[in-house]
Design a protein around this motif. Structure first.
Motif, mmCIF file in Angstrom:
data_model
loop_
_atom_site.group_PDB
_atom_site.id
_atom_site.type_symbol
_atom_site.label_atom_id
_atom_site.label_comp_id
_atom_site.label_asym_id
_atom_site.label_seq_id
_atom_site.Cartn_x
_atom_site.Cartn_y
_atom_site.Cartn_z
ATOM 1 N N VAL A 20 4.413 -3.414 13.806
ATOM 2 C CA VAL A 20 5.282 -3.774 12.756
ATOM 3 C C VAL A 20 5.845 -2.622 12.207
ATOM 4 N N SER A 21 7.258 -3.020 11.801
ATOM 5 C CA SER A 21 8.001 -1.677 11.219
ATOM 6 C C SER A 21 7.429 -1.106 9.881
ATOM 7 N N PRO A 22 7.190 0.277 9.868
ATOM 8 C CA PRO A 22 6.624 0.749 8.569
ATOM 9 C C PRO A 22 7.644 0.242 7.382
ATOM 10 N N TYR A 23 8.937 0.326 7.919
ATOM 11 C CA TYR A 23 9.880 -0.345 6.696
ATOM 12 C C TYR A 23 9.521 -1.677 6.281
ATOM 13 N N ALA A 24 9.109 -2.616 7.109
ATOM 14 C CA ALA A 24 8.837 -3.774 6.712
ATOM 15 C C ALA A 24 7.537 -4.045 5.810
ATOM 16 N N LEU A 25 6.601 -3.177 6.379
ATOM 17 C CA LEU A 25 5.543 -3.035 5.413
ATOM 18 C C LEU A 25 5.810 -2.475 4.037
ATOM 19 N N ASN A 26 6.638 -1.399 3.877
ATOM 20 C CA ASN A 26 6.958 -1.282 2.485
ATOM 21 C C ASN A 26 7.719 -2.070 1.693
ATOM 22 N N GLN A 54 11.861 2.776 -9.723
ATOM 23 C CA GLN A 54 12.677 3.950 -9.264
ATOM 24 C C GLN A 54 12.460 5.349 -10.192
ATOM 25 N N GLU A 55 12.188 4.922 -11.373
ATOM 26 C CA GLU A 55 12.000 6.044 -12.179
ATOM 27 C C GLU A 55 10.653 6.681 -12.025
ATOM 28 N N VAL A 56 9.685 5.882 -11.797
ATOM 29 C CA VAL A 56 8.363 6.213 -11.179
ATOM 30 C C VAL A 56 8.274 7.154 -10.188
ATOM 31 N N ARG A 57 9.451 6.568 -8.977
ATOM 32 C CA ARG A 57 9.262 7.418 -7.794
ATOM 33 C C ARG A 57 10.216 8.713 -8.128
ATOM 34 N N LYS A 58 10.924 8.833 -8.935
ATOM 35 C CA LYS A 58 11.665 10.096 -9.326
ATOM 36 C C LYS A 58 10.640 11.222 -9.885
ATOM 37 N N ILE A 59 9.722 10.572 -10.790
ATOM 38 C CA ILE A 59 8.921 11.503 -11.418
ATOM 39 C C ILE A 59 7.790 11.827 -10.458
ATOM 40 N N ASN A 60 7.469 11.169 -9.529
ATOM 41 C CA ASN A 60 6.519 11.489 -8.246
ATOM 42 C C ASN A 60 7.179 11.982 -7.179
ATOM 43 N N LYS A 61 8.044 12.910 -7.515
ATOM 44 C CA LYS A 61 8.753 13.768 -6.664
ATOM 45 C C LYS A 61 9.531 13.021 -5.475
ATOM 46 N N GLY A 62 10.156 11.994 -5.893
ATOM 47 C CA GLY A 62 10.955 11.166 -5.106
ATOM 48 C C GLY A 62 10.195 10.251 -3.938
ATOM 49 N N VAL A 63 8.848 10.302 -4.171
ATOM 50 C CA VAL A 63 7.928 9.342 -3.193
ATOM 51 C C VAL A 63 7.170 8.472 -3.889
ATOM 52 N N SER A 65 4.820 6.539 -1.811
ATOM 53 C CA SER A 65 3.661 6.538 -0.739
ATOM 54 C C SER A 65 2.619 7.554 -1.236
ATOM 55 N N GLY A 66 1.231 7.056 -1.032
ATOM 56 C CA GLY A 66 0.216 7.924 -1.483
ATOM 57 C C GLY A 66 -0.374 7.424 -2.912
ATOM 58 N N LEU A 67 0.398 6.449 -3.642
ATOM 59 C CA LEU A 67 0.073 6.055 -4.710
ATOM 60 C C LEU A 67 -0.454 4.342 -4.520
ATOM 61 N N ALA A 68 -1.429 4.137 -5.011
ATOM 62 C CA ALA A 68 -1.986 2.670 -4.823
ATOM 63 C C ALA A 68 -1.062 2.013 -5.969
ATOM 64 N N ILE A 69 -0.775 0.559 -5.263
ATOM 65 C CA ILE A 69 0.067 -0.234 -5.849
ATOM 66 C C ILE A 69 -0.367 -0.576 -7.469
ATOM 67 N N SER A 70 -1.561 -0.573 -7.756
ATOM 68 C CA SER A 70 -1.806 -0.914 -9.140
ATOM 69 C C SER A 70 -1.486 0.518 -9.944
ATOM 70 N N SER A 71 -1.629 1.573 -9.422
ATOM 71 C CA SER A 71 -1.241 2.932 -10.060
ATOM 72 C C SER A 71 0.399 2.620 -10.384
ATOM 73 N N ILE A 72 1.054 2.398 -9.396
ATOM 74 C CA ILE A 72 2.442 2.385 -9.380
ATOM 75 C C ILE A 72 2.938 1.273 -10.797
ATOM 76 N N GLU A 73 2.162 0.246 -10.514
ATOM 77 C CA GLU A 73 2.110 -1.076 -11.614
ATOM 78 C C GLU A 73 1.897 -0.491 -12.931
#
Length: 80
Positions: A20-26, A54-63, A65-73
């Motif tokens: 399964v493509s990692p892109y599909a999973l993401n 996208q702002e959360v991603r920018k704050i997290n050095k552009g990524v 991945s590595g953050l739990a979905i609950s944390s991103i939420e």
């Protein structure tokens, strides 16, 4: 003998071994995240929610991945 070995190898493949493509999973995780945020913050449009993620991603050095979905939420909710 070779054909028997190949057959036994093929039969040992489980459905979970299918690539399964990692892109599909993401994308699936992103879709779930946005849906959860829409349920939590119905007052915001999908577009505003995506901007906040996208702002959360920018704050997290552009990524993300590595953050739990609950944390991103949680971080996205704080921005909203």
């Amino acid at each position: 003998e070779n054909s028997l070995q190949k057959t036994s190898t093929c039969s040992s493949v489980k459905p979970t071994d299918v690539f399964v493509s990692p892109y599909a999973l993401n994308l699936s995780s992103f879709t779930k995240l946005v849906k959860r945020l829409q349920e939590r913050h119905p007052e915001f449009s999908r577009h505003k929610i995506v901007e906040a993620v996208q702002e959360v991603r920018k704050i997290n050095k552009g990524v993300l991945s590595g953050l739990a979905i609950s944390s991103i939420e949680e971080k996205t909710s704080a921005i909203l």
